[in-house]
Design a protein around this motif. Structure first.
Motif, PDB file in Angstrom:
ATOM      1  N   PRO A 193      -7.150   1.082  -4.990  1.00 39.10           N
ATOM      2  CA  PRO A 193      -7.963   2.112  -4.340  1.00 39.10           C
ATOM      3  C   PRO A 193      -7.639   3.522  -4.843  1.00 39.10           C
ATOM      4  O   PRO A 193      -6.472   3.912  -4.939  1.00 39.10           O
TER       5      PRO A 193
ATOM      6  N   ALA B  98      -0.212  11.187   0.974  1.00 37.51           N
ATOM      7  CA  ALA B  98       0.233   9.824   1.289  1.00 37.51           C
ATOM      8  C   ALA B  98       1.382   9.852   2.299  1.00 37.51           C
ATOM      9  O   ALA B  98       1.322   9.192   3.331  1.00 37.51           O
TER      10      ALA B  98
ATOM     11  N   VAL C  13     -10.609   4.836   0.035  1.00 36.21           N
ATOM     12  CA  VAL C  13      -9.525   5.568   0.697  1.00 36.21           C
ATOM     13  C   VAL C  13     -10.125   6.753   1.456  1.00 36.21           C
ATOM     14  O   VAL C  13     -10.783   7.610   0.847  1.00 36.21           O
TER      15      VAL C  13
ATOM     16  N   VAL D 291      -7.228   7.468  -4.906  1.00 36.02           N
ATOM     17  CA  VAL D 291      -6.852   8.528  -3.969  1.00 36.02           C
ATOM     18  C   VAL D 291      -7.394   9.879  -4.437  1.00 36.02           C
ATOM     19  O   VAL D 291      -7.992  10.629  -3.670  1.00 36.02           O
TER      20      VAL D 291
ATOM     21  N   SER E 138       0.825  -1.221   0.000  1.00 39.09           N
ATOM     22  CA  SER E 138       0.000   0.000   0.000  1.00 39.09           C
ATOM     23  C   SER E 138       0.852   1.261   0.000  1.00 39.09           C
ATOM     24  O   SER E 138       0.447   2.298   0.529  1.00 39.09           O
TER      25      SER E 138
ATOM     26  N   HIS F  47      -4.016   6.399  -7.918  1.00 41.05           N
ATOM     27  CA  HIS F  47      -4.508   5.294  -7.095  1.00 41.05           C
ATOM     28  C   HIS F  47      -3.348   4.529  -6.483  1.00 41.05           C
ATOM     29  O   HIS F  47      -2.211   4.601  -6.957  1.00 41.05           O
TER      30      HIS F  47
ATOM     31  N   LEU G   5      -3.719   8.929   4.515  1.00 40.01           N
ATOM     32  CA  LEU G   5      -4.571   7.957   3.819  1.00 40.01           C
ATOM     33  C   LEU G   5      -4.867   6.759   4.710  1.00 40.01           C
ATOM     34  O   LEU G   5      -3.966   6.217   5.344  1.00 40.01           O
ATOM     35  N   THR G   6      -6.122   6.362   4.730  1.00 37.93           N
ATOM     36  CA  THR G   6      -6.516   5.123   5.393  1.00 37.93           C
ATOM     37  C   THR G   6      -7.382   4.356   4.402  1.00 37.93           C
ATOM     38  O   THR G   6      -8.307   4.922   3.824  1.00 37.93           O
ATOM     39  N   VAL G   7      -7.044   3.091   4.215  1.00 34.44           N
ATOM     40  CA  VAL G   7      -7.800   2.289   3.245  1.00 34.44           C
ATOM     41  C   VAL G   7      -8.693   1.311   3.983  1.00 34.44           C
ATOM     42  O   VAL G   7      -8.225   0.554   4.835  1.00 34.44           O
TER      43      VAL G   7
END
Ligand code: GRF
Length: 225
Positions: free
Chosen positions: A159, A196, A208, A161, A114, A149, A201-203
């Motif tokens: 994911p 980032a 995201v 962004v 990630s 992404h 960022l938290t997925v």
């Protein structure tokens, strides 16, 4: 829930960029990360083509470079492992793909979980793969754009962004549209990289969440008439 950006500030994050082409996105990232107070620094640029313009841009900015050739490795795993080795030698924490024309495989994904970003010249999930701008133009869309992404094992499936939208104007050629999208790429990629490396960022599943700085948003609209 994973937290791809967790890191302690105020160190500056070490970023490696991989490119295959002219490197205008690299140039935008260099400009942003050399600005006063940037939380990221590009410490190495790698390419799969010795003549990639991106390498020249890196050298001009005094950034170390490397080249990994596909033909020097028996399979994709070996190629990927060579990329990992080079990036690790420069203590890279985050990787930006900036027009890198090779698929990223398990060795890279495992080494930088990630922590690999890509810029794609279409509004994903529409028009993944090669020539996103041409696909959009031929399809006849009214709004085109670009996406940053996180990279996963698929082709442009990771994911999302950030996205930037641009209009498709009457009489646009593929070239015009590509240039308009490219300008938008140069805006959204540096912003996404900054969020980032700042750990914003938290997925969750494939969505995201961004702990955005005040006044910023993860979408852009080109106001071209
Ligand atoms: C960009 O359009 C990017 O979206 C795509 O490849 C192109 C690279 O352009 N992945 P440049 O080398 O950054 O100018």
């Amino acid at each position: 829930m994973s937290d791809p950006g967790a890191r302690s500030l105020p160190e500056v994050a070490r970023v490696g960029v991989l490119a295959s082409g002219g490197g205008t996105n690299l140039a935008a990232l260099i400009e942003a990360t050399t600005a006063q107070g940037s939380p990221a620094r590009i410490v190495v640029v790698g390419a799969d083509r010795p003549r990639a313009g991106a390498l020249q841009r890196a050298r001009a900015a005094q950034i170390p470079t490397f080249v990994v050739l596909k033909r020097d490795h028996p399979d994709r795993r070996g190629f990927d492992r060579a990329l990992v080795e080079q990036l690790r030698a420069h203590h890279v924490e985050w990787v930006c793909l900036a027009g890198f024309m090779k698929r990223i495989g398990p060795p890279m994904l495992d080494a930088f979980p990630s922590r690999i970003l890509n810029i794609h010249p279409a509004l994903l999930p529409a028009f993944p793969g090669l020539d996103g701008q041409g696909q959009a133009h031929r399809h006849g869309v009214r709004i085109a754009g670009c996406t940053v992404h996180l990279v996963d094992a698929g082709t442009d499936t990771g994911p999302i962004v950030a996205q930037g939208a641009v209009p498709v104007l009457q009489g646009d050629t593929e070239h015009n549209l590509q240039q308009r999208i490219l300008r938008m790429e140069h805006t959204i990629y540096p912003a996404a990289l900054r969020w980032a490396v700042e750990g914003r960022l938290t997925v969750e599943d494939r969505r995201v969440h961004i702990d955005l700085p005040e006044g910023e948003a993860p979408w852009w609209f080109d106001p071209t008439p």
